[in-house]
Design an enzyme around this catalytic site. Structure first.
Site, PDB file in Angstrom:
ATOM      1  N   ASN A  12     -28.789 -16.575  27.457  1.00 18.77           N
ATOM      2  CA  ASN A  12     -28.462 -16.547  28.884  1.00 18.77           C
ATOM      3  C   ASN A  12     -27.768 -15.217  29.139  1.00 18.77           C
ATOM      4  O   ASN A  12     -26.593 -15.058  28.852  1.00 18.77           O
ATOM      5  CB  ASN A  12     -27.542 -17.732  29.223  1.00 18.77           C
ATOM      6  CG  ASN A  12     -27.021 -17.667  30.638  1.00 18.77           C
ATOM      7  OD1 ASN A  12     -27.481 -16.870  31.444  1.00 18.77           O
ATOM      8  ND2 ASN A  12     -26.048 -18.528  30.948  1.00 18.77           N
ATOM      9  N   LYS A  14     -26.933 -13.856  31.821  1.00 19.18           N
ATOM     10  CA  LYS A  14     -26.023 -13.843  32.979  1.00 19.18           C
ATOM     11  C   LYS A  14     -26.254 -12.561  33.791  1.00 19.18           C
ATOM     12  O   LYS A  14     -27.380 -12.063  33.821  1.00 19.18           O
ATOM     13  CB  LYS A  14     -24.572 -14.012  32.528  1.00 19.18           C
ATOM     14  CG  LYS A  14     -24.406 -15.272  31.660  1.00 19.18           C
ATOM     15  CD  LYS A  14     -22.981 -15.676  31.436  1.00 19.18           C
ATOM     16  CE  LYS A  14     -22.947 -16.896  30.527  1.00 19.18           C
ATOM     17  NZ  LYS A  14     -21.586 -17.438  30.349  1.00 19.18           N
ATOM     18  N   HIS A  98     -25.904 -24.528  35.527  1.00 23.04           N
ATOM     19  CA  HIS A  98     -24.912 -23.864  34.674  1.00 23.04           C
ATOM     20  C   HIS A  98     -23.527 -24.025  35.325  1.00 23.04           C
ATOM     21  O   HIS A  98     -23.399 -24.003  36.543  1.00 23.04           O
ATOM     22  CB  HIS A  98     -25.263 -22.391  34.504  1.00 23.04           C
ATOM     23  CG  HIS A  98     -24.411 -21.728  33.472  1.00 23.04           C
ATOM     24  ND1 HIS A  98     -23.137 -21.297  33.738  1.00 23.04           N
ATOM     25  CD2 HIS A  98     -24.634 -21.470  32.159  1.00 23.04           C
ATOM     26  CE1 HIS A  98     -22.611 -20.790  32.629  1.00 23.04           C
ATOM     27  NE2 HIS A  98     -23.496 -20.887  31.658  1.00 23.04           N
ATOM     28  N   GLU A 100     -21.213 -22.062  35.766  1.00 23.38           N
ATOM     29  CA  GLU A 100     -20.836 -20.977  36.688  1.00 23.38           C
ATOM     30  C   GLU A 100     -21.469 -21.202  38.056  1.00 23.38           C
ATOM     31  O   GLU A 100     -20.864 -20.893  39.089  1.00 23.38           O
ATOM     32  CB  GLU A 100     -21.223 -19.622  36.073  1.00 23.38           C
ATOM     33  CG  GLU A 100     -20.290 -19.279  34.908  1.00 23.38           C
ATOM     34  CD  GLU A 100     -20.890 -18.406  33.827  1.00 23.38           C
ATOM     35  OE1 GLU A 100     -21.941 -17.789  34.036  1.00 23.38           O
ATOM     36  OE2 GLU A 100     -20.283 -18.358  32.733  1.00 23.38           O
ATOM     37  N   GLU A 170     -22.592 -27.874  27.573  1.00 21.06           N
ATOM     38  CA  GLU A 170     -21.763 -26.675  27.568  1.00 21.06           C
ATOM     39  C   GLU A 170     -20.368 -27.021  28.082  1.00 21.06           C
ATOM     40  O   GLU A 170     -20.145 -27.025  29.306  1.00 21.06           O
ATOM     41  CB  GLU A 170     -22.379 -25.591  28.473  1.00 21.06           C
ATOM     42  CG  GLU A 170     -23.723 -25.090  27.996  1.00 21.06           C
ATOM     43  CD  GLU A 170     -23.955 -23.651  28.427  1.00 21.06           C
ATOM     44  OE1 GLU A 170     -24.308 -22.845  27.570  1.00 21.06           O
ATOM     45  OE2 GLU A 170     -23.770 -23.341  29.612  1.00 21.06           O
ATOM     46  N   GLY A 176     -17.566 -18.421  27.083  1.00 20.59           N
ATOM     47  CA  GLY A 176     -17.030 -17.074  27.210  1.00 20.59           C
ATOM     48  C   GLY A 176     -15.575 -16.950  26.814  1.00 20.59           C
ATOM     49  O   GLY A 176     -14.935 -15.939  27.072  1.00 20.59           O
ATOM     50  N   SER A 215     -19.588 -20.166  23.433  1.00 23.82           N
ATOM     51  CA  SER A 215     -19.080 -19.314  22.350  1.00 23.82           C
ATOM     52  C   SER A 215     -19.791 -19.547  21.022  1.00 23.82           C
ATOM     53  O   SER A 215     -19.165 -19.521  19.959  1.00 23.82           O
ATOM     54  CB  SER A 215     -17.564 -19.470  22.200  1.00 23.82           C
ATOM     55  OG  SER A 215     -16.910 -19.050  23.384  1.00 23.82           O
TER      56      SER A 215
HETATM   57  P1  PGA Z   1     -21.073 -17.900  25.916  1.00 26.00           P
HETATM   58  O1  PGA Z   1     -21.847 -18.486  27.190  1.00 26.00           O
HETATM   59  O2  PGA Z   1     -22.000 -18.016  24.743  1.00 26.00           O
HETATM   60  O3  PGA Z   1     -20.765 -16.482  26.276  1.00 26.00           O
HETATM   61  O4  PGA Z   1     -19.841 -18.731  25.746  1.00 26.00           O
HETATM   62  C1  PGA Z   1     -22.688 -19.596  27.080  1.00 26.00           C
HETATM   63  C2  PGA Z   1     -23.260 -19.934  28.424  1.00 26.00           C
HETATM   64  O5  PGA Z   1     -22.561 -19.785  29.429  1.00 26.00           O
HETATM   65  O6  PGA Z   1     -24.434 -20.357  28.520  1.00 26.00           O
END
Ligand code: PGA
Length: 253
Positions: A12, A14, A98, A100, A170, A176, A215
């Site tokens: 992903n 982003k 997601h 976000e 998630e 993140g 992460s």
């Molecule tokens: P990350 O993000 O691996 O940077 O924690 C995962 C995601 O948001 O899909």
């Protein structure tokens, strides 16, 4: 990992990338693909780069997709992108719900379910994200939150729709942040997710890929993927570094 289910590692990206940086990253991923074994790899990129990834990956085993989509097919929806448009660029996947999108753009369970439904109808595979915040985990409602988020999608698309989807667990507190759910913590929720799908259809539950995200790094991927209900990962930050993404894909092989 379970021998019946193909492992999947989806990057992903982003809101990251440039034509030049993507070209370099994609070339490295394509070069490393033979080490993925039976694992499937995919990258989910910003809309403007779909043509670029289509050109770079069309003749490779690596799939691609988008990070969001409209539930509407066409019309006066300024700024939106339809499922059919994603199909025209060869997308197999689209991430929906997601955290976000939920937290920053106010997408609720109903909106996420509508997007998943539109994606399936268009022949895309939605990667449906669910997960609790830190406050929700600490107040002991993780299972309730995940169940509610997933129920909205199951209600909208049915078990047969889930069979055409991927689910990603998630935990918001792990995204993140460098804080990963332990393999046991993740497995516990993955098992709940699979049980919830089994309540709708046991056969679909056996086949559906449930990814872990939050992460995931080269150093922790193998332990996470060793869990019986974890079928791969949805990878944010580490998917932007070729060596890290390749190592995670190899860990899923
Ligand atoms: P990350 O993000 O691996 O940077 O924690 C995962 C995601 O948001 O899909």
């Amino acid at each position: 990992m379970n021998p019946y289910r193909t492992p999947l590692v989806a990057g992903n990206w982003k809101l990251n990338g440039s034509l030049a940086a993507n070209a370099a990253l994609l070339a490295e991923i394509v070069k490393g693909a033979p080490s993925f074994g039976r694992a499937q790899a995919a990258v989910c990129v910003p809309f403007p780069y779909l043509a670029q990834v289509q050109a770079a990956l069309a003749a490779t085993p690596i799939a691609w997709g988008a990070q969001n989509v409209s539930d509407q097919a066409s019309g006066a929806f300024t700024g939106e992108v339809s499922c059919d448009m994603l199909r025209e660029f060869g997308c197999r996947y689209v991430i929906v719900g997601h955290s976000e999108r939920r937290a920053i753009y106010g997408e609720g369970d109903g909106a996420v379910a509508a997007k998943a439904k539109a994606a399936i109808a268009a022949g895309l595979c939605p990667i449906v994200c669910v997960g609790e915040t830190l406050a929700e985990r600490e107040s002991g409602v993780t299972a309730d939150v995940v169940r509610r988020q997933l129920a909205a999608v199951i209600d909208a698309v049915g078990a047969q729709g889930i069979a055409k989807s991927v689910i990603a667990y998630e935990p918001v507190w792990a995204i993140g942040t460098g804080k990963t759910a332990t393999p046991d913590q993740a497995q516990e929720v993955h098992a709940l997710i699979r049980t919830q799908v089994a309540d709708a259809d046991a056969g679909v539950a056996r086949g559906v890929q449930v990814l872990y995200g939050g992460s995931v790094k080269a150093g922790n991927a193998r332990d996470l993927f060793a869990q019986s209900d974890i079928d791969g990962g949805l990878i944010g930050g580490a998917s932007l570094v070729a060596a890290d993404f390749l190592a995670i894909c190899a860990a899923a092989s």
